[in-house]
Design a protein around this motif. Structure first.
Motif, mmCIF file in Angstrom:
data_model
loop_
_atom_site.group_PDB
_atom_site.id
_atom_site.type_symbol
_atom_site.label_atom_id
_atom_site.label_comp_id
_atom_site.label_asym_id
_atom_site.label_seq_id
_atom_site.Cartn_x
_atom_site.Cartn_y
_atom_site.Cartn_z
ATOM 1 N N ALA A 79 27.458 43.600 58.330
ATOM 2 C CA ALA A 79 28.634 44.258 58.762
ATOM 3 C C ALA A 79 28.715 45.634 58.478
ATOM 4 O O ALA A 79 29.714 46.454 59.248
ATOM 5 C CB ALA A 79 29.910 43.566 57.663
ATOM 6 N N GLN A 80 28.145 46.287 57.620
ATOM 7 C CA GLN A 80 28.056 47.749 57.343
ATOM 8 C C GLN A 80 27.614 48.388 58.698
ATOM 9 O O GLN A 80 27.934 49.598 58.918
ATOM 10 C CB GLN A 80 27.399 47.947 56.001
ATOM 11 N N ALA A 85 28.976 51.902 63.138
ATOM 12 C CA ALA A 85 29.362 52.458 64.364
ATOM 13 C C ALA A 85 30.771 52.796 64.644
ATOM 14 O O ALA A 85 31.013 53.694 65.482
ATOM 15 C CB ALA A 85 29.043 51.165 65.434
ATOM 16 N N LEU A 86 31.516 52.161 63.776
ATOM 17 C CA LEU A 86 33.092 52.469 63.907
ATOM 18 C C LEU A 86 33.300 53.562 63.566
ATOM 19 O O LEU A 86 33.836 54.618 64.360
ATOM 20 C CB LEU A 86 33.926 51.310 63.114
ATOM 21 N N ALA A 117 31.880 47.718 54.207
ATOM 22 C CA ALA A 117 31.941 46.612 54.925
ATOM 23 C C ALA A 117 31.209 45.406 54.346
ATOM 24 O O ALA A 117 30.108 45.781 53.800
ATOM 25 C CB ALA A 117 31.747 46.799 56.262
ATOM 26 N N PRO A 118 31.577 44.123 54.180
ATOM 27 C CA PRO A 118 32.902 43.612 54.649
ATOM 28 C C PRO A 118 34.108 43.838 53.839
ATOM 29 O O PRO A 118 35.459 43.241 54.377
ATOM 30 C CB PRO A 118 32.617 42.093 55.000
ATOM 31 N N ALA A 161 30.634 41.406 62.614
ATOM 32 C CA ALA A 161 31.644 42.354 63.388
ATOM 33 C C ALA A 161 33.128 42.291 63.002
ATOM 34 O O ALA A 161 33.714 43.383 62.636
ATOM 35 C CB ALA A 161 31.571 42.230 64.831
ATOM 36 N N ALA A 162 33.675 41.114 63.085
ATOM 37 C CA ALA A 162 35.240 40.926 62.766
ATOM 38 C C ALA A 162 35.458 41.283 61.238
ATOM 39 O O ALA A 162 36.542 41.797 61.131
ATOM 40 C CB ALA A 162 35.470 39.550 63.051
ATOM 41 N N SER A 163 34.434 41.194 60.279
ATOM 42 C CA SER A 163 34.955 41.240 58.900
ATOM 43 C C SER A 163 34.747 42.861 58.462
ATOM 44 O O SER A 163 35.439 43.051 57.549
ATOM 45 C CB SER A 163 33.752 40.618 58.145
#
Length: 710
Positions: A79-80, A85-86, A117-118, A161-163
Motif C-alpha cells: 500500500a505504501q 505514487a500518489l 499507508a494503509p 491500492a484502495a486502502s
C-alpha cells in the motif's frame, strides 16, 4: 496464462472507461429526475467537447499503477508503494483530484505528513464516513486490467491500492470492481462476473449485502424495466441513507442496476448507468471498463462513442508530457505491467510496436487513431477540405494495421497535413476540469520518424515529408521531401534543428499534391509508425513564455507544470516562491542523457535548485544553492539526500549559470569553478527538468537550455 485477445480487449476496456467518464461528466451529481427533466433520457453524449479536459477518474488509475514500475516490487507491491505514487504524481492540492474536503485530500495530507499507508486511508485514522466514500472504487480499474483472468491477483493489488485512501466498504468496492474487470476477460456472462466477484469480499459486509439485494430484486422481476430496479435502489440505498457527499454504496447499486438490466450490451449498460444519476462519470466509467472488456472492441459503437474522443486522453499530473496522452499509450502501459506480472512475453505485432516506442503511433489496436487529425492550409479555397481518418488493415508498413486518410477536393500544389497535437492551450478546451497543464511532447533537436504510402487508386500524385509547427511563430519546419511511389511505402526521418524559444505544437506528415485528377480529386494515403525520439537541443527563454489563462483560479506558465509554490512571470523571468517548498517542471518525462543549463538568480532565501531527470515530486536530481556559501548535489528519494557539497560564495540578486549533466549513472553539477560529480548505483535513468526552492525562498530563472552531453 494471459488470454490470446488480451491486447484488443484491454484497449476496449480502457477506452470504455474513458467513454463512460465523458458520458457522465456533464451531468455529474445530478439526479435521475434532473437528467430526465432537462435532457429526457439521452442515449449518447449530451455535450460535444472540442477536447475533453482531465478527470480524476482517469488520473488516478493511470498514475497509481506506476507504483508497480517505480517500486520494483511487482505482485508484492505494498500500500505504501501506491501511496508513494500518489505523492509523486499528484500536484499538491490543485488539479488531479477533487481537493477541499475530499477523502483523497485527507489521505494525501496524511501521507505527506508521515502517516503511512494503509493507515492513511483507514477508518481508524479518518472515520467511517470519510473512509467509505466512492474513491476506493473509481480509481481502481487498472488493477483489474493488469490481471486478466486472475481475480485473486486483481483482488490483492486492488486491496493495497484502495486502502491508501479508503477503508472498510471503500476498499471492498475497489476489490469488487477490479475483480469484475479481471473476470470479464474470461467470463462472457455479466451475471456470472458479478456472482464470482462477490466471492472476493466479506459475505456479510454492507457492500456485498447491497449488491446481493439489487441482484435479488432483478431476479424477482424478470424482464422488468431498469427504472423499477433503480426505484428499489432509491428507496433502500439512496443518498439519504449514507453520510458524506458521495458514498460508495448508492453508486454501486446504480452500477449493478445498469449491468443487470443492460443485458450484456455495452451501449445500453453505460446509458443506464448515466441515467441513474448521482456520481455519473464514476459509475459510467467503472461500468464502461467492465463492459468494454466483456464486449470487446466490436461491441462498442465506434461512430457514436469513440470517434468523438479520437483516442485523446488529457491528464493533470505534475508531469506535463504525461498529461498529453492517447488511449493506446494507456493500454500499452497497462499491458507492459500485465505481461511483467505474468512472466510472459507480449505477442506480436504489439511487442515490436512498443519496442520502437510505447507512445508512438502504431495503429495496431483495431479502430485506434492515436489522436491524429487532418487539415489543409489553403484558405483561399472556396470549398472546404473534406477529410477523414480511419484505422485499417488494408495496408501496414509494420505489423497489421495503419491509418488511412482521405481528403477532397485536393488541387495541384495543395498541402494536406496529417498531424498529432504535441501541445495544448486553454483555447483547445471548453473547461478546466481538474486543471490540466502541459509540457510539449516534442522538442527541437529530437528526431521524427514515420512511414507513408499512397495506393494505386489515389487520384493525386504526391510528395510527402515530415514536419513540425512552431506555435510561437506559426512557422512550419519541414524535413526532406520524398516522392510517393504508388503502392510503395516511403520511410521518412527528420531531425528537428536546434531552435531558440520554439514551442512545437504539432507534428506529422505533410502531403503535397503534384498533380490531381479533376476538380474533385481525392487524396488517399496511409501513414504508420510515427515516433518521436532522441536527445533535445533547445533553449526555453522565459521572456517568450506567457501566462495561460484558463479561469480566475487556474493560470499556468506555458510549458510548465507546478507541484507547489507560487509560479509566475516577472521582468521576463520565471519566478517560483514558497512558504515552505515549491517545485516546477518541464520537458519530457523520458529524456535520458542530457545537460541542462540554467540562468538563475536567488531573489530571497537560501535554497535554490536546478533539477534534472525529474520523474515527479519524489524522484529527481538537484544541484544549486544549499544555504549561505554552499552548493550541493542532491537526490530526491521521497526527500532530498545530499550526494556532494562544496563551498561557493553565491550572492542574492546575481545571475549565475548552473549546469546539471546526467549521463548514465553519473550526475554532475557545475557553477563557476565548482564541479560536483556523483555516480549513482541505483540511478533514475530518465526524466524532465525543473527548478525547486525550499525554506521560503524565491528563485528567478532567465532560461533553461537542454542539449546533448558534450
Amino acid at each position: 496464462m494471459i488470454c490470446r485477445d488480451y491486447m484488443e480487449r484491454l484497449y476496449a476496456g480502457w477506452l470504455g472507461k474513458i467513454i463512460g467518464i465523458r458520458l457522465g461528466a456533464p451531468v455529474e451529481s445530478w439526479t435521475y429526475e434532473k437528467i430526465r427533466s432537462i435532457y429526457g433520457e439521452p442515449d449518447g453524449y449530451v455535450q460535444d467537447f472540442r477536447t475533453f479536459a482531465a478527470d480524476d477518474d482517469s488520473n488516478g488509475p493511470l498514475f497509481f499503477l506506476r507504483a508497480l514500475e517505480n517500486s520494483g516490487h511487482g505482485a508484492d507491491m505494498t500500500a505504501q508503494d501506491v501511496g508513494d505514487a500518489l505523492l509523486n504524481y499528484a500536484p499538491c492540492e490543485h488539479g488531479f483530484f477533487a481537493w477541499g474536503a475530499s477523502t483523497e485530500n485527507l489521505a494525501y495530507q496524511n501521507l505527506l505528513r508521515g502517516v503511512p499507508a494503509p493507515r492513511s486511508g483507514s477508518i481508524e485514522q479518518n472515520g467511517v464516513a470519510m473512509a467509505e466514500q466512492i474513491g476506493g472504487q473509481i480509481f481502481i480499474d487498472t488493477w483489474g486490467l493488469v490481471a486478466p483472468g486472475n481475480p485473486a491477483l486483481a483482488a490483492k493489488l486492488a486491496e493495497k491500492a484502495a486502502s491508501v485512501t479508503h477503508g472498510g466498504n471503500g476498499v471492498y468496492g475497489g476489490i469488487f470492481v477490479a475483480v469484475c474487470e479481471s473476470l470479464a476477460f474470461v467470463e462472457p456472462d455479466i451475471r456470472r462476473v458479478l456472482d464470482r466477484a462477490l466471492e472476493f469480499i466479506p459475505h456479510d459486509c454492507a457492500y456485498a449485502r447491497a449488491v446481493r439485494d439489487v441482484m435479488a430484486f432483478h431476479d424477482a422481476h424478470p424482464g422488468g424495466d431498469w427504472r423499477e430496479g433503480f426505484r428499489f435502489v432509491q428507496e433502500n440505498y439512496g443518498y439519504d441513507r449514507y453520510p458524506g457527499w458521495c458514498h460508495i454504496i448508492p453508486n454501486t447499486c446504480a452500477m449493478i442496476v445498469s449491468m443487470l438490466y443492460g443485458g450484456g450490451d455495452f451501449n445500453r449498460t453505460i446509458v443506464i448507468a448515466n441515467l441513474c444519476g448521482w456520481d455519473t462519470d464514476c459509475n459510467a466509467g467503472n461500468v464502461g471498463a467492465i463492459m468494454g472488456v466483456l464486449c470487446g472492441i466490436e461491441g462498442i459503437d465506434w461512430q457514436k462513442w469513440a470517434k468523438p474522443i479520437n483516442d485523446i486522453l488529457i491528464c493533470s499530473s505534475v508531469m506535463g508530457s504525461l498529461n498529453i496522452m492517447d488511449i493506446p499509450y494507456g493500454a500499452s502501459y497497462i499491458a507492459e505491467q500485465a505481461y511483467a506480472l505474468a512472466g510472459e512475453e507480449m505477442p506480436e505485432p504489439y511487442r515490436s510496436a512498443l519496442a520502437r516506442s510505447i507512445d508512438g503511433c502504431h495503429f495496431e489496436y483495431p479502430h485506434s487513431t492515436h489522436g491524429m487529425r487532418v487539415r489543409g492550409d489553403a484558405p483561399e479555397k472556396i470549398q472546404t477540405l473534406n477529410a477523414s481518418i480511419a484505422n485499417t488493415a488494408e495496408a501496414a508498413r509494420t505489423g497489421l494495421r495503419s491509418l488511412k486518410i482521405t481528403a477532397t477536393p485536393v488541387l495541384s500544389a495543395e498541402r494536406v497535413y496529417v498531424c498529432k497535437k504535441t501541445y495544448y492551450r486553454p483555447a483547445d478546451f471548453e473547461d478546466s476540469r481538474y486543471d490540466p497543464c502541459f509540457s510539449p511532447l516534442l522538442y527541437p533537436g529530437q528526431t521524427i520518424t514515420g512511414s507513408a504510402m499512397t495506393p494505386e487508386y489515389s487520384e493525386c500524385d504526391c510528395c510527402v515529408r515530415l514536419y513540425v509547427k512552431d506555435l510561437r511563430t506559426g512557422e512550419v519546419h519541414m524535413g526532406e521531401r520524398q516522392r510517393c511511389e504508388r503502392g510503395c511505402w516511403a520511410d521518412l526521418s527528420y531531425q528537428i534543428p536546434a531552435l531558440d524559444g520554439a514551442l512545437l505544437g504539432e507534428a506529422g506528415f505533410l502531403f503535397e499534391s503534384i498533380r490531381s485528377e479533376g476538380r474533385h480529386a481525392v487524396l488517399t494515403a496511409f501513414v504508420d509508425d510515427l515516433v518521436f525520439s532522441g536527445t533535445p537541443d533547445y533553449r526555453l527563454d522565459f521572456s517568450k513564455e506567457n501566462i495561460e489563462f484558463w479561469n480566475i483560479s487556474h493560470q499556468d506558465v506555458s510549458q510548465m507544470t507546478r507541484l507547489k509554490g507560487h509560479l509566475f512571470l516577472q521582468d521576463e523571468m520565471l519566478r517560483l516562491s514558497c512558504s515552505d517548498y515549491g517545485e516546477a517542471y518541464t520537458g519530457r518525462h523520458d529524456f535520458t542523457d542530457y545537460e541542462a543549463v540554467y540562468e538563475i538568480m536567488a531573489a530571497t532565501g537560501k535554497k535554490h535548485f536546478a533539477l534534472a531527470r525529474v520523474q515527479g515530486a519524489c524522484r529527481s536530481y538537484a544541484f544549486g544553492f544549499d544555504g549561505a556559501g554552499r552548493v550541493s548535489l542532491l537526490k530526491n528519494e521521497k526527500g532530498y539526500r545530499t550526494l556532494a557539497s562544496a563551498a561557493f560564495d553565491w550572492k542574492p540578486g546575481t545571475v549565475y549559470t548552473l549546469s546539471l549533466s546526467v549521463c548514465g549513472g553519473t550526475i554532475t553539477g557545475r557553477c563557476g569553478d565548482v564541479a560536483l560529480s556523483f555516480t549513482d548505483e541505483s540511478p533514475y535513468m530518465q526524466g524532465g527538468v525543473g527548478v525547486a526552492v525550499r525554506d521560503g525562498s524565491h528563485i528567478a530563472v532567465k532560461s533553461i537550455t537542454v542539449h546533448p552531453v558534450k
